[in-house]
Design an enzyme around this catalytic site. Structure first.
Site, PDB file in Angstrom:
ATOM      1  N   LYS A 152       1.063  -1.055   0.015  1.00 28.27           N
ATOM      2  CA  LYS A 152       0.204  -0.181  -0.055  1.00 28.27           C
ATOM      3  C   LYS A 152       1.030   1.250  -0.007  1.00 28.27           C
ATOM      4  CE  LYS A 152      -4.015   2.131   2.383  1.00 28.27           C
ATOM      5  NZ  LYS A 152      -4.894   2.139   1.151  1.00 28.27           N
TER       6      LYS A 152
HETATM    7  N1  PMP Z   1      -7.790  -1.677  -3.107  1.00 23.97           N
HETATM    8  C1  PMP Z   1      -7.234  -0.362  -2.843  1.00 23.97           C
HETATM    9  C2  PMP Z   1      -6.468   0.409  -4.051  1.00 23.97           C
HETATM   10  C3  PMP Z   1      -7.205   0.448  -1.704  1.00 23.97           C
HETATM   11  O1  PMP Z   1      -6.920   1.722  -1.504  1.00 23.97           O
HETATM   12  C4  PMP Z   1      -8.059  -0.190  -0.634  1.00 23.97           C
HETATM   13  C5  PMP Z   1      -8.251   0.561   0.635  1.00 23.97           C
HETATM   14  N2  PMP Z   1      -6.947   0.544   1.448  1.00 23.97           N
HETATM   15  C6  PMP Z   1      -8.534  -1.338  -0.714  1.00 23.97           C
HETATM   16  C7  PMP Z   1      -8.172  -2.014  -1.876  1.00 23.97           C
HETATM   17  C8  PMP Z   1      -9.237  -2.196   0.456  1.00 23.97           C
HETATM   18  O2  PMP Z   1      -8.357  -2.407   1.403  1.00 23.97           O
HETATM   19  P1  PMP Z   1      -8.478  -2.613   2.723  1.00 23.97           P
HETATM   20  O3  PMP Z   1     -10.023  -3.461   2.952  1.00 23.97           O
HETATM   21  O4  PMP Z   1      -7.736  -3.214   3.477  1.00 23.97           O
HETATM   22  O5  PMP Z   1      -9.030  -1.196   3.344  1.00 23.97           O
END
Ligand code: PMP
Length: 302
Positions: free
Chosen positions: A159
């Site tokens: 991320k």
């Molecule tokens: N994909 C992307 C590109 C994101 O930014 C997010 C948000 N963090 C997610 C998927 C979903 O991830 P999570 O459920 O861990 O927030």
């Protein structure tokens, strides 16, 4: 009313081990992360004063930093504690929390081995990610132009701040066209994810979602898969071609910010906000909230 700019709010931000007055939590213009994208972050929601899946987020922050080649000078337990401390200092019961780690300003240029690794954690009150009025009838998505990169091209599983460059371009384009968001394909032309959320499709009693091989394996995604399996639904994690959307009946997005958000439209394809989507929306909101989780005696092995 325009939102209060994020650098002009009150309270504190946890920065490198100290609670700094909000408006003083600044960095220099010659910060490596600003120039070269050497930053990783998390986003999680606070329910009843607690971060949902806190340690999973702190672990992912560490894993993202490792993929970018740096180590956060605070352990996972210390990142967890920093989150708890800032929520307490801000007196926040409901909201969003944003830990971020980045390379500082000690070196400039592509090489930055000796930069300080900084960590900051901020939290604030944050309502629905998508407009509340649209959320229950399903949001409308267009198809994005940019594709999620091959893991051989970019650190797709982190991320990382730099990966959001194409997300912001596509989110803005979707908004300019009157949509809530955009669905991105991956480098192979398969369905990937939205600009800040994972995607699921439903046909009959079966739920389909892409393999997380070049997309973020969302913590909400993993939770919703477990909640769906607990209900006895068949969840198939597989490669999904865009033309398969013609056969799917329901669609929803998942994310810490987005929670479970039904989708009514993606490009030329239409979906209904059906019972399975509503059940999972409800299950997730109960599971994410400590008081409701205890009341319903919900537990999952995620
Ligand atoms: N994909 C992307 C590109 C994101 O930014 C997010 C948000 N963090 C997610 C998927 C979903 O991830 P999570 O459920 O861990 O927030």
């Amino acid at each position: 009313m325009a939102p209060i700019p994020y650098d002009q709010r009150d309270g504190f931000i946890w920065m490198n081990g100290a609670l700094v007055p909000w408006r003083d939590a600044k960095i220099h213009v010659l910060t490596h992360a600003l120039h070269y994208g050497s930053g990783v972050f998390e986003g999680a929601r606070i329910y009843d004063g607690e971060v949902f899946s806190l340690t999973k987020h702190s672990e992912r922050l560490h894993a993202s930093a490792q993929i970018l080649g740096f180590e956060i000078p605070y352990s996972v337990a210390e990142v967890d504690q920093a989150c708890r401390d800032i929520i307490k200092a801000q007196g926040l019961a409901e909201g969003y929390i944003r830990p971020i780690a980045w390379r500082g300003s000690e070196e400039m240029g592509v090489a930055a081995k000796h930069t300080r690794i900084n960590l900051a954690v901020s939290c604030w009150d944050w309502g629905s990610y998508f407009p509340e009025s649209e959320k229950f009838k399903g949001i409308r998505l267009c198809m994005a132009n940019y594709r999620r990169p091959d893991p051989a091209t970019a650190p797709s599983r982190a991320k990382a701040a730099g990966l959001y460059m194409i997300c912001t371009i596509e989110k803005h384009r979707s908004m300019d066209l009157g949509y809530a968001d955009a669905l991105m394909l991956d480098y192979r032309g398969l369905i990937a994810e939205a600009t800040g959320a994972n995607v699921f499709f439903i046909k009959g009693e079966t739920i389909h979602t892409p393999e997380p091989d070049c997309i973020l394996n969302g913590i909400t995604r993993q939770t919703v898969i477990a909640l769906a399996q607990r209900r006895g639904f068949n969840v198939i994690v597989r490669q999904i071609k865009p033309e398969e959307m013609a056969d799917f009946e329901q669609c929803f997005l998942t994310g810490s910010a987005a929670e479970v958000t039904p989708v009514s439209e993606i490009g030329d394809y239409r979906f209904t906000v059906g019972d399975i989507t509503k059940t999972l929306m409800d299950d997730y909101s109960a599971y994410a909230r400590p008081s409701a989780r205890a009341e319903r005696k919900l537990s999952l092995a995620v």
